[in-house]
Design an enzyme around this catalytic site. Structure first.
Site, PDB file in Angstrom:
ATOM      1  N   SER A   1       0.995  -1.191   0.050  1.00  0.00           N
ATOM      2  CA  SER A   1       0.065   0.161  -0.112  1.00  0.00           C
ATOM      3  C   SER A   1       0.766   1.382  -0.125  1.00  0.00           C
ATOM      4  CB  SER A   1      -0.909   0.048   1.210  1.00  0.00           C
ATOM      5  OG  SER A   1      -1.416   1.313   1.521  1.00  0.00           O
TER       6      SER A   1
ATOM      7  N   HIS B   1      -1.055  -1.128  -4.432  1.00  0.00           N
ATOM      8  CA  HIS B   1      -2.203  -0.957  -3.936  1.00  0.00           C
ATOM      9  C   HIS B   1      -2.279   0.708  -3.258  1.00  0.00           C
ATOM     10  CE1 HIS B   1      -5.883  -2.151  -1.431  1.00  0.00           C
ATOM     11  NE2 HIS B   1      -5.579  -1.003  -0.633  1.00  0.00           N
TER      12      HIS B   1
ATOM     13  N   ASP C   1      -4.687   3.429  -2.259  1.00  0.00           N
ATOM     14  CA  ASP C   1      -5.957   3.923  -1.406  1.00  0.00           C
ATOM     15  C   ASP C   1      -6.100   5.177  -1.535  1.00  0.00           C
ATOM     16  OD1 ASP C   1      -6.165   1.476   0.442  1.00  0.00           O
ATOM     17  OD2 ASP C   1      -3.994   2.162   0.917  1.00  0.00           O
TER      18      ASP C   1
ATOM     19  N   MET D   1      -8.923   7.953  -0.666  1.00  0.00           N
ATOM     20  CA  MET D   1      -9.960   8.479   0.257  1.00  0.00           C
ATOM     21  C   MET D   1     -10.771   9.812   0.093  1.00  0.00           C
ATOM     22  SD  MET D   1      -7.861   6.962   3.705  1.00  0.00           S
ATOM     23  CE  MET D   1      -6.980   5.604   3.573  1.00  0.00           C
TER      24      MET D   1
ATOM     25  N   HIS E   1      -8.303   0.899  -4.649  1.00  0.00           N
ATOM     26  CA  HIS E   1      -9.143   0.710  -3.523  1.00  0.00           C
ATOM     27  C   HIS E   1      -9.821   2.009  -3.099  1.00  0.00           C
ATOM     28  CE1 HIS E   1      -9.509  -0.200   1.332  1.00  0.00           C
ATOM     29  NE2 HIS E   1     -10.859  -0.225   0.635  1.00  0.00           N
TER      30      HIS E   1
ATOM     31  N   MET F   1     -12.092   4.482  -1.195  1.00  0.00           N
ATOM     32  CA  MET F   1     -12.890   4.722   0.023  1.00  0.00           C
ATOM     33  C   MET F   1     -13.715   5.928  -0.124  1.00  0.00           C
ATOM     34  SD  MET F   1     -10.074   3.159   2.314  1.00  0.00           S
ATOM     35  CE  MET F   1      -8.860   3.143   0.981  1.00  0.00           C
TER      36      MET F   1
ATOM     37  N   MET G   1     -11.606  -6.138   4.747  1.00  0.00           N
ATOM     38  CA  MET G   1     -10.830  -5.288   5.666  1.00  0.00           C
ATOM     39  C   MET G   1     -10.602  -5.891   6.725  1.00  0.00           C
ATOM     40  SD  MET G   1     -10.238  -2.730   3.710  1.00  0.00           S
ATOM     41  CE  MET G   1      -9.131  -1.817   4.694  1.00  0.00           C
TER      42      MET G   1
ATOM     43  N   GLY H   1      -9.196   3.821   6.417  1.00  0.00           N
ATOM     44  CA  GLY H   1      -8.749   5.278   6.704  1.00  0.00           C
ATOM     45  C   GLY H   1      -7.524   5.465   7.063  1.00  0.00           C
TER      46      GLY H   1
ATOM     47  N   GLY I   1      -3.263   3.956   7.637  1.00  0.00           N
ATOM     48  CA  GLY I   1      -2.318   2.806   7.706  1.00  0.00           C
ATOM     49  C   GLY I   1      -1.821   2.540   9.168  1.00  0.00           C
TER      50      GLY I   1
ATOM     51  N   ASP J   1      -6.812  -6.715   3.794  1.00  0.00           N
ATOM     52  CA  ASP J   1      -6.172  -5.293   3.758  1.00  0.00           C
ATOM     53  C   ASP J   1      -6.330  -4.839   5.190  1.00  0.00           C
ATOM     54  OD1 ASP J   1      -5.132  -2.752   3.374  1.00  0.00           O
ATOM     55  OD2 ASP J   1      -6.806  -2.065   1.982  1.00  0.00           O
TER      56      ASP J   1
ATOM     57  N   SER K   1       2.592  -0.399   6.171  1.00  0.00           N
ATOM     58  CA  SER K   1       3.608  -0.198   7.265  1.00  0.00           C
ATOM     59  C   SER K   1       4.524  -1.064   7.419  1.00  0.00           C
ATOM     60  CB  SER K   1       3.158   0.303   8.411  1.00  0.00           C
ATOM     61  OG  SER K   1       2.115  -0.735   8.855  1.00  0.00           O
TER      62      SER K   1
HETATM   63  C1  DX5 Z   1      -6.635   1.468   5.129  1.00  0.00           C
HETATM   64  C2  DX5 Z   1      -6.069   1.069   3.864  1.00  0.00           C
HETATM   65  C3  DX5 Z   1      -4.994   0.110   3.913  1.00  0.00           C
HETATM   66  C4  DX5 Z   1      -3.758   0.576   4.616  1.00  0.00           C
HETATM   67  C5  DX5 Z   1      -2.851  -0.591   4.948  1.00  0.00           C
HETATM   68  O1  DX5 Z   1      -7.809   2.017   4.951  1.00  0.00           O
HETATM   69  O2  DX5 Z   1      -6.937   0.430   3.071  1.00  0.00           O
HETATM   70  O3  DX5 Z   1      -4.388  -0.331   2.453  1.00  0.00           O
HETATM   71  O4  DX5 Z   1      -2.954   1.560   3.926  1.00  0.00           O
HETATM   72  O5  DX5 Z   1      -1.891  -0.273   5.962  1.00  0.00           O
HETATM   73  P1  DX5 Z   1      -1.113  -1.226   6.882  1.00  0.00           P
HETATM   74  O6  DX5 Z   1      -0.682  -2.548   6.135  1.00  0.00           O
HETATM   75  O7  DX5 Z   1      -0.212  -0.477   7.553  1.00  0.00           O
HETATM   76  O8  DX5 Z   1      -2.427  -1.587   8.041  1.00  0.00           O
HETATM   77 ZN    ZN Z   2      -6.376  -0.391   1.063  1.00  0.00          ZN
END
Ligand code: DX5
Ligand code: ZN
Length: 214
Positions: A6, A31, A33, A35, A64, A66, A135, A140, A142, A173, A196
């Site tokens: 991600s 990936h 994200d 938002m 992805h 959101m 999920m 929201g 990481g 995820d 992370s």
């Molecule tokens: C959260 C995201 C994830 C996030 C994952 O809303 O959809 O993709 O970046 O990060 P980690 O692996 O640090 O949980």
């Molecule tokens: Zn994601």
């Protein structure tokens, strides 16, 4: 296990370097994200930055969403030719129609389930899906901790998938690391997203290999 790092955890001041690093380190997808500050309490990147990512990436994009207005965002990102666009079932009144729209644009279609949403919710959509994203954190941010109940949920979804559409992949995820990836594999998961865990490692290749369950 296929790996989709991600970008949310990348260093945005050195985005090109980080994208090249994870591609060279052997990831399978990138990936992304997206938002909107409404569906989730965070705001990330739009088509300007994602197209810069697409230009340097040598692996396909896994977008992805959101967001509140899924169809609008599908139109924004479709020209970047991602491999997958996934949208949240909790935010879509006409999921079947949106799946068909994404597919008609030549993109693989995926639905995301928040931690509270049972897999049975999408039983009658499964035959039309290329992937289901579960999920394992609340969307929201990481760096959150892994919600364990995704494991029995992945098992249930995997049994449904085997019956209804064996070609549909299962992705997980949130909070994924070397501590939970084997349990996810045993539950029938095909792809893990990791932010992370991969970006906090100095050796990204080692981090990716530790998730591949080889
Ligand atoms: C959260 C995201 C994830 C996030 C994952 O809303 O959809 O993709 O970046 O990060 P980690 O692996 O640090 O949980
Ligand atoms: Zn994601």
């Amino acid at each position: 296990m296929l790996i989709s790092p991600s970008v949310l955890s990348a260093d945005f001041g050195n985005l090109q370097r980080d994208i090249e690093d994870i591609c060279n380190a052997g990831c399978d997808f990138i990936h992304v994200d997206v938002m909107d500050g409404h569906f989730v309490p965070n705001l990330t990147i739009g088509p300007v930055v994602v197209s810069a990512i697409a230009k340097v990436a040598t692996k396909p994009l896994d977008i992805h969403l959101m967001v509140e207005n899924n169809s609008f965002f599908v139109d924004l990102f479709a020209p970047l030719k991602p491999q997958y666009i996934s949208f949240h079932i909790e935010e879509e009144k006409h999921p079947h129609r949106l799946i068909q729209k994404i597919r008609s644009l030549g993109i693989k279609s995926a639905i995301v389930l928040n931690p509270h949403t049972p897999p049975e919710e999408i039983e009658f959509l499964l035959e039309d899906l290329d992937m289901v994203l579960l999920m394992s954190v609340n969307p929201g941010f990481g760096g959150q901790s892994f919600i364990e109940s995704v494991i029995p949920k992945a098992k249930r979804l995997s049994a449904m998938r085997d019956k209804i559409n064996p070609n549909c992949l299962i992705e997980v995820d949130g909070g994924v690391s070397d501590k939970n990836v084997e349990q996810l594999r045993d539950a029938g998961v095909d792809i893990v997203v990791a932010g992370s865990y991969i970006f906090n490692h100095t050796d990204k290749k080692k981090a990716i290999m530790s998730l591949q369950c080889r």
